[in-house]
Scaffold this motif. Structure first.
Motif, PDB file in Angstrom:
ATOM      1  N   LYS A 186      12.371  -3.757  -0.643  1.00 31.36           N
ATOM      2  CA  LYS A 186      11.752  -2.534  -1.167  1.00 31.36           C
ATOM      3  C   LYS A 186      11.609  -2.598  -2.681  1.00 31.36           C
ATOM      4  N   LYS A 187      12.623  -3.146  -3.354  1.00 30.02           N
ATOM      5  CA  LYS A 187      12.565  -3.276  -4.803  1.00 30.02           C
ATOM      6  C   LYS A 187      11.437  -4.208  -5.217  1.00 30.02           C
ATOM      7  N   GLN A 188      11.276  -5.302  -4.490  1.00 28.00           N
ATOM      8  CA  GLN A 188      10.204  -6.245  -4.792  1.00 28.00           C
ATOM      9  C   GLN A 188       8.838  -5.585  -4.604  1.00 28.00           C
ATOM     10  N   LEU A 189       8.689  -4.819  -3.524  1.00 28.59           N
ATOM     11  CA  LEU A 189       7.413  -4.172  -3.248  1.00 28.59           C
ATOM     12  C   LEU A 189       7.080  -3.116  -4.300  1.00 28.59           C
ATOM     13  N   ARG A 190       8.085  -2.370  -4.751  1.00 26.39           N
ATOM     14  CA  ARG A 190       7.839  -1.386  -5.800  1.00 26.39           C
ATOM     15  C   ARG A 190       7.361  -2.058  -7.079  1.00 26.39           C
ATOM     16  N   GLY A 191       7.922  -3.227  -7.361  1.00 26.38           N
ATOM     17  CA  GLY A 191       7.570  -3.925  -8.591  1.00 26.38           C
ATOM     18  C   GLY A 191       6.149  -4.453  -8.616  1.00 26.38           C
ATOM     19  N   ILE A 192       5.571  -4.676  -7.430  1.00 23.76           N
ATOM     20  CA  ILE A 192       4.211  -5.245  -7.373  1.00 23.76           C
ATOM     21  C   ILE A 192       3.233  -4.271  -6.729  1.00 23.76           C
ATOM     22  N   SER A 193       3.536  -2.986  -6.725  1.00 20.53           N
ATOM     23  CA  SER A 193       2.675  -2.011  -6.053  1.00 20.53           C
ATOM     24  C   SER A 193       1.271  -1.983  -6.651  1.00 20.53           C
ATOM     25  N   SER A 194       1.163  -2.109  -7.980  1.00 21.10           N
ATOM     26  CA  SER A 194      -0.164  -2.091  -8.603  1.00 21.10           C
ATOM     27  C   SER A 194      -0.967  -3.324  -8.214  1.00 21.10           C
ATOM     28  N   LEU A 195      -0.301  -4.468  -8.126  1.00 18.25           N
ATOM     29  CA  LEU A 195      -0.971  -5.696  -7.703  1.00 18.25           C
ATOM     30  C   LEU A 195      -1.503  -5.552  -6.282  1.00 18.25           C
ATOM     31  N   LEU A 196      -0.695  -4.988  -5.391  1.00 18.91           N
ATOM     32  CA  LEU A 196      -1.116  -4.815  -4.004  1.00 18.91           C
ATOM     33  C   LEU A 196      -2.235  -3.787  -3.891  1.00 18.91           C
ATOM     34  N   SER A 197      -2.230  -2.765  -4.745  1.00 18.58           N
ATOM     35  CA  SER A 197      -3.321  -1.791  -4.739  1.00 18.58           C
ATOM     36  C   SER A 197      -4.646  -2.457  -5.111  1.00 18.58           C
ATOM     37  N   SER A 198      -4.602  -3.302  -6.130  1.00 20.46           N
ATOM     38  CA  SER A 198      -5.816  -3.998  -6.556  1.00 20.46           C
ATOM     39  C   SER A 198      -6.323  -4.943  -5.479  1.00 20.46           C
ATOM     40  N   ILE A 199      -5.423  -5.689  -4.859  1.00 19.34           N
ATOM     41  CA  ILE A 199      -5.858  -6.675  -3.876  1.00 19.34           C
ATOM     42  C   ILE A 199      -6.369  -6.010  -2.608  1.00 19.34           C
ATOM     43  N   SER A 200      -5.926  -4.776  -2.324  1.00 11.80           N
ATOM     44  CA  SER A 200      -6.444  -4.070  -1.151  1.00 11.80           C
ATOM     45  C   SER A 200      -7.935  -3.776  -1.317  1.00 11.80           C
ATOM     46  N   LEU A 201      -8.349  -3.405  -2.522  1.00 12.92           N
ATOM     47  CA  LEU A 201      -9.771  -3.159  -2.779  1.00 12.92           C
ATOM     48  C   LEU A 201     -10.575  -4.462  -2.753  1.00 12.92           C
ATOM     49  N   ILE A 202      -9.966  -5.529  -3.241  1.00  7.36           N
ATOM     50  CA  ILE A 202     -10.632  -6.837  -3.145  1.00  7.36           C
ATOM     51  C   ILE A 202     -10.838  -7.200  -1.675  1.00  7.36           C
ATOM     52  N   GLY A 203      -9.861  -6.883  -0.831  1.00 10.42           N
ATOM     53  CA  GLY A 203      -9.996  -7.149   0.603  1.00 10.42           C
ATOM     54  C   GLY A 203     -11.166  -6.408   1.219  1.00 10.42           C
ATOM     55  N   VAL A 204     -11.364  -5.144   0.822  1.00 18.30           N
ATOM     56  CA  VAL A 204     -12.521  -4.384   1.305  1.00 18.30           C
ATOM     57  C   VAL A 204     -13.816  -5.119   0.961  1.00 18.30           C
ATOM     58  N   CYS A 205     -13.898  -5.592  -0.262  1.00 19.79           N
ATOM     59  CA  CYS A 205     -15.115  -6.263  -0.733  1.00 19.79           C
ATOM     60  C   CYS A 205     -15.346  -7.590  -0.015  1.00 19.79           C
ATOM     61  N   VAL A 206     -14.283  -8.360   0.191  1.00 23.37           N
ATOM     62  CA  VAL A 206     -14.427  -9.655   0.868  1.00 23.37           C
ATOM     63  C   VAL A 206     -14.929  -9.457   2.296  1.00 23.37           C
ATOM     64  N   GLY A 207     -14.312  -8.505   3.023  1.00 21.12           N
ATOM     65  CA  GLY A 207     -14.725  -8.270   4.399  1.00 21.12           C
ATOM     66  C   GLY A 207     -16.140  -7.750   4.504  1.00 21.12           C
ATOM     67  N   MET A 208     -16.506  -6.866   3.617  1.00 19.09           N
ATOM     68  CA  MET A 208     -17.840  -6.269   3.655  1.00 19.09           C
ATOM     69  C   MET A 208     -18.916  -7.273   3.275  1.00 19.09           C
ATOM     70  N   THR A 209     -18.641  -8.093   2.261  1.00 23.29           N
ATOM     71  CA  THR A 209     -19.665  -9.005   1.750  1.00 23.29           C
ATOM     72  C   THR A 209     -20.046 -10.077   2.759  1.00 23.29           C
ATOM     73  N   SER A 210     -19.046 -10.651   3.429  1.00 17.60           N
ATOM     74  CA  SER A 210     -19.321 -11.733   4.368  1.00 17.60           C
ATOM     75  C   SER A 210     -20.252 -11.273   5.487  1.00 17.60           C
ATOM     76  N   THR A 211     -19.918 -10.151   6.120  1.00 21.99           N
ATOM     77  CA  THR A 211     -20.754  -9.637   7.203  1.00 21.99           C
ATOM     78  C   THR A 211     -22.096  -9.150   6.676  1.00 21.99           C
ATOM     79  N   LEU A 212     -22.095  -8.502   5.519  1.00 20.43           N
ATOM     80  CA  LEU A 212     -23.334  -8.011   4.913  1.00 20.43           C
ATOM     81  C   LEU A 212     -24.334  -9.138   4.699  1.00 20.43           C
ATOM     82  N   LEU A 213     -23.878 -10.241   4.111  1.00 22.78           N
ATOM     83  CA  LEU A 213     -24.791 -11.346   3.824  1.00 22.78           C
ATOM     84  C   LEU A 213     -25.271 -12.025   5.093  1.00 22.78           C
TER      85      LEU A 213
END
Length: 429
Positions: free
Chosen positions: A3-30
């Motif tokens: 839990k301590k590790q996850l709290r320390g990288i919460s902002s990193l995980l928030s950013s990568i979640s949005l990148i995941g949306v873009c990766v999934g959408m772009t592949s199928t879109l193209l």
């Protein structure tokens, strides 16, 4: 501790979640837009493979960028590059331009994943690594699902879908740039050649190569396959989402299980389930849409965890100062597999072998499972190796680890070293 590790990288995980949306959408879109523009199956396959060629180069470049400017600034620059490449594809509909821009997108996304995965791998120990990587991938897959659902209401033939991708990539910069973020604080990293990994952890290398080829096949050509068998655009988004939902649900259970028993056994179980479900999918047509969704979700549940399981297995046999280099090497190996996967299947479909799409995927996963069982007979389970904790650092240009990154220096660069003179340390060039 987790839990301590996850709290320390919460902002990193928030950013990568949005990148995941873009990766999934772009592949199928193209893939769908290429079908609308009548690029042809083979041309589309090569366009999709350009992403993975860029992915391969990006995994080599990212450690050098980390060394020069740090994790956070590297993330920001690569995200901006990815956004620009998607915008160019929206403006200029041309196969050659798309090939080049997909290369650029792959280069940027690969670098982002090297940053994130090396960050996570270095902060974990063998007791929590499988769980931590699984949580990370659950976040990625949640983003991929969201990307598919957004595409279901955004016309792939228009500009808005591309604009949404660009907007989300830019929003992904905010959490990591404005938050106090955890960075690794180890003092030395070693370069990890692919040959060394192949000798030390051959299953990790083979698993990365084959599974990334399978993922490239499914993400790049899967929408075209679904369209070929008669599914509508909305049904295709459900088809792709079901695959990711399966992986989302199974990531954490398989990750937890792999932290308790030999990871190779879990890899073999996942590979066997993936093979069985792929063979079943090869027998289904568009008239069984609900059954297709169910079985493709089962397929995702078994094969999507294989990447994180293989990565965790690889790091089980490495020292802490090898993990940044190993992450880049594994992504490079996976990128090579991805380059081959999409064009190979596109060529099969071009020449009429459409029914072999899932049979080929099943055969590849079967090989991974058999090799995992073979490796159990050749080497004992890895011993637990506990690694040091990490300090919370404010965003900065460099850290101790970055100054000693595994990236090779240019020929004209020299190291700063310290030498003892009369009992005191002095810096010399």
């Amino acid at each position: 501790m987790l839990k301590k590790q996850l709290r320390g990288i919460s902002s990193l995980l928030s950013s990568i979640s949005l990148i995941g949306v873009c990766v999934g959408m772009t592949s199928t879109l193209l893939s769908l837009r290429a079908t609308i523009e009548d690029f042809g199956t083979l041309v589309t396959g090569f366009i999709m493979s350009a992403y993975f060629i860029g992915y391969l180069f990006g995994s080599t470049r990212a450690p050098k960028d980390i060394r020069r400017v740090g994790y956070i600034r590297s993330f920001g620059g690569l995200a901006a590059l990815a956004a620009a490449s998607v915008l160019v594809q929206a403006i200029w509909i041309d196969p050659v331009v798309w090939f080049v821009m997909r290369f650029v997108t792959g280069f940027a996304i690969s670098g982002i994943f090297v940053i994130v995965e090396s960050w996570l791998n270095t902060m974990a120990d063998n007791k929590s690594r499988g769980t931590l990587l699984s949580i990370y991938l659950v976040i990625i897959y949640s983003g991929l699902i969201a990307g598919q659902l957004i595409l279901g209401v955004a016309d792939p033939g228009g500009f808005i879908a591309f604009a949404i991708v660009v907007l989300l990539i830019n929003l992904a910069l905010i959490p990591i740039l404005v938050s106090v973020t955890v960075e690794p604080t180890t003092h030395e990293n070693r370069k990890v050649p692919v040959r060394m990994l192949l000798n030390t952890v051959p299953l990790g290398v083979i698993n990365a190569f084959i599974m990334q080829a399978c993922y490239a096949m499914f993400y790049g050509i899967g929408p075209m396959y679904a369209s070929y068998i008669g599914l509508s655009v909305v049904q295709i988004t459900f088809f792709m989402s079901a695959f990711i939902v399966g992986g989302l649900i199974s990531q954490t259970p398989f990750g937890l299980l792999s932290d308790r028993i030999d990871r190779r056994i879990v890899i073999a179980i996942c590979a066997a389930g993936g093979t069985a479900s792929a063979i079943m999918l090869a027998q289904l047509g568009a008239g069984n849409a609900l059954l297709i969704y169910l079985v493709v979700a089962i397929l995702g549940a078994f094969i999507l965890p294989l990447y994180s399981l293989g990565m965790a297995h690889t790091n089980d046999y490495l020292e802490k100062d090898q993990m940044v280099g190993a992450t880049g090497a594994i992504i490079k190996i996976g990128g090579a597999g991805s380059i081959i996967g999409a064009p190979a299947v596109a060529a099969l479909m071009q020449f009429g072998a459409i029914n072999y799409f899932f049979l080929l995927l099943g055969g590849l996963t079967a090989f991974v499972g058999c090799y995992a069982l073979y490796r159990i007979t050749r080497r004992a389970k890895a011993e637990e190796q506990l690694h040091s904790n990490f300090a919370i650092l404010a965003p900065s240009q460099t850290s101790d680890e970055l100054l000693t990154s595994m990236a090779e220096e240019a020929p004209d660069e020299e190291d700063d070293t310290e030498e003892e003179v009369d009992g005191s340390a002095v810096l010399k060039r």
